[in-house]
Design a protein around this motif. Structure first.
Motif, PDB file in Angstrom:
ATOM      1  N   GLN A  52       0.766  -1.212  -0.057  1.00 40.41           N
ATOM      2  CA  GLN A  52       0.046  -0.098  -0.064  1.00 40.41           C
ATOM      3  C   GLN A  52       0.763   1.090   0.092  1.00 40.41           C
ATOM      4  O   GLN A  52       0.676   2.086  -0.896  1.00 40.41           O
ATOM      5  CB  GLN A  52      -0.979   0.150   1.390  1.00 40.41           C
ATOM      6  N   PHE A  53       2.140   1.111   0.747  1.00 41.32           N
ATOM      7  CA  PHE A  53       2.959   2.284   0.800  1.00 41.32           C
ATOM      8  C   PHE A  53       3.363   2.671  -0.433  1.00 41.32           C
ATOM      9  O   PHE A  53       3.544   3.789  -1.044  1.00 41.32           O
ATOM     10  CB  PHE A  53       3.946   2.132   2.037  1.00 41.32           C
ATOM     11  N   MET A  54       4.024   1.787  -1.029  1.00 44.63           N
ATOM     12  CA  MET A  54       4.611   1.691  -2.331  1.00 44.63           C
ATOM     13  C   MET A  54       3.686   2.263  -3.456  1.00 44.63           C
ATOM     14  O   MET A  54       4.034   3.257  -4.289  1.00 44.63           O
ATOM     15  CB  MET A  54       5.207   0.425  -2.971  1.00 44.63           C
ATOM     16  N   ALA A  55       2.229   1.668  -3.485  1.00 44.73           N
ATOM     17  CA  ALA A  55       1.488   2.124  -4.364  1.00 44.73           C
ATOM     18  C   ALA A  55       1.089   3.680  -4.096  1.00 44.73           C
ATOM     19  O   ALA A  55       0.863   4.369  -5.082  1.00 44.73           O
ATOM     20  CB  ALA A  55       0.184   1.320  -4.383  1.00 44.73           C
ATOM     21  N   ALA A  56       0.900   4.118  -2.652  1.00 43.90           N
ATOM     22  CA  ALA A  56       0.692   5.448  -2.410  1.00 43.90           C
ATOM     23  C   ALA A  56       1.880   6.205  -2.873  1.00 43.90           C
ATOM     24  O   ALA A  56       1.615   7.477  -3.289  1.00 43.90           O
ATOM     25  CB  ALA A  56       0.354   5.551  -1.012  1.00 43.90           C
ATOM     26  N   ALA A  57       3.140   5.807  -2.816  1.00 41.44           N
ATOM     27  CA  ALA A  57       4.222   6.610  -2.842  1.00 41.44           C
ATOM     28  C   ALA A  57       4.340   6.867  -4.442  1.00 41.44           C
ATOM     29  O   ALA A  57       4.758   8.056  -5.067  1.00 41.44           O
ATOM     30  CB  ALA A  57       5.379   5.975  -2.629  1.00 41.44           C
ATOM     31  N   ARG A  58       3.886   6.065  -5.473  1.00 42.04           N
ATOM     32  CA  ARG A  58       3.995   6.393  -6.901  1.00 42.04           C
ATOM     33  C   ARG A  58       2.862   7.305  -7.015  1.00 42.04           C
ATOM     34  O   ARG A  58       3.066   8.042  -8.381  1.00 42.04           O
ATOM     35  CB  ARG A  58       3.482   5.216  -7.435  1.00 42.04           C
ATOM     36  N   THR A  59       1.770   7.393  -6.355  1.00 45.84           N
ATOM     37  CA  THR A  59       0.832   8.387  -6.769  1.00 45.84           C
ATOM     38  C   THR A  59       1.075   9.871  -6.127  1.00 45.84           C
ATOM     39  O   THR A  59       0.435  10.784  -6.230  1.00 45.84           O
ATOM     40  CB  THR A  59      -0.525   8.144  -6.391  1.00 45.84           C
TER      41      THR A  59
END
Length: 145
Positions: A52-59
């Motif tokens: 979730q962190f990685m996905a949020a970091a991409r956005t």
């Protein structure tokens, strides 16, 4: 009975202790399994949260969100380290319980071997006594004829 196994009470006590050690071992093994499952759940949760962190970091994340994610991941990591210690401690206790059970089982087997030997000796004595009685009877019958 005159030919009773003199160590029977010790054998019985050893069997009782072995049964208790087996029950304790089962509980320790169940605890180890439970602790391991908790560790696996924490690791799975961390992997999901990391995703979730990685996905949020991409956005895009604000510095505050970034800090919150990192702090929470650090807390999960701490929990994983703590749980790993719990697993290790539980595993050590289970291994000690297994050694205790094996020791008691070894004692029981030793006393059972002594008991078996005693029974064989008693049976041989009984067989000899019966043979003497049979020999005496056959000797009397020969003398009477």
């Amino acid at each position: 009975m005159a030919d009773a196994f003199r160590l029977q009470s010790i054998l019985d006590l050893s069997i009782t202790r072995m049964d208790e050690a087996a029950k304790a071992l089962a509980a320790l093994m169940a605890s180890e399994k439970d602790q391991t499952q908790k560790l696996q759940m924490l690791e799975q949760y961390r992997a999901e949260y990391q995703g979730q962190f990685m996905a949020a970091a991409r956005t895009g994340l604000t510095p505050n969100q970034w800090s919150n994610y990192r702090a929470f991941l650090a807390r999960i990591d701490d929990a994983i380290v703590h749980q790993q210690r719990q697993v290790d401690h539980s595993r050590d206790r289970a291994q000690a319980g297994q050694r205790e059970w094996l020791d008691t089982r070894t004692r029981v087997k030793a006393f059972e071997t002594l008991s078996d030997r005693h029974q064989v000796t008693v049976q041989r004595k009984q067989a000899k006594a019966e043979q003497r009685v049979a020999d005496d009877r056959s000797g009397r019958q020969v003398n009477q004829d």
